[in-house]
Design a protein around this motif. Structure first.
Motif: not given
Length: 153
Positions: A8, A10, A31, A33, A37, A40, A71, A73, A89, A129
């Motif tokens: 991913v 970002l 992030l 999934y 986790e 950033s 996913l 965010l 989000q 993204v």
């Protein structure tokens, strides 16, 4: 079943609603999934238009358990003296990307913008993204061919 890695990228966010009255926001992104986790870096005084340009990798199985191929965010504002504030989000559904990557070896969603949803379900800003899925190639171990091993004698 295909096992691989989802990378991913970002990139940035734009037009986020500030949560601090007297200072610029210090935004970061969580992030998530399927139980994994990543976080950033915090953009100190990044305000409403932070730029991250960071990459994160998730281990993926397709098809895997459950059917929630999304996913999440979560954009947060780092606070020093209180709990971090929820900014908004975005959710990206990656099932089609994973299916294509499982079949072809890899698949890519070039960086694009996704709407940011606030706690009151209103839209405010966007996050950019990009996502790539790469299937892990099966490893061939010739010691196990035919179910027997060669003797050392």
């Amino acid at each position: 079943m295909a096992i691989g890695f989802m990378e991913v990228k970002l990139v940035k966010a734009k037009g986020l609603q500030g949560t601090d009255l007297f200072a610029r926001m210090d935004p970061y992104v969580l992030l998530q999934y399927k139980g994994q986790e990543r976080k950033s870096r915090v953009i100190h005084e990044g305000g409403s238009n932070p730029v991250w340009n960071e990459k994160f990798v998730f281990r993926v199985e397709y098809p895997g358990s459950g059917d929630q191929y999304k996913l999440n965010l979560r954009i947060m504002d780092k606070d020093v003296f209180s709990a971090d504030d929820f900014v908004g989000q975005a959710t990206i559904y990656v099932k089609d990307l994973l299916a294509e990557g499982a079949e072809n070896g890899s698949a890519e969603l070039r960086p694009q913008k996704y709407s940011v949803v606030r706690a009151d379900q209103s839209y405010y800003g966007e996050i950019e993204v990009g996502i790539t899925f790469t299937r892990k190639e099966e490893e061939f171990n010739d010691d196990d061919v035919g179910g027997w091993k060669e003797s050392c004698f």
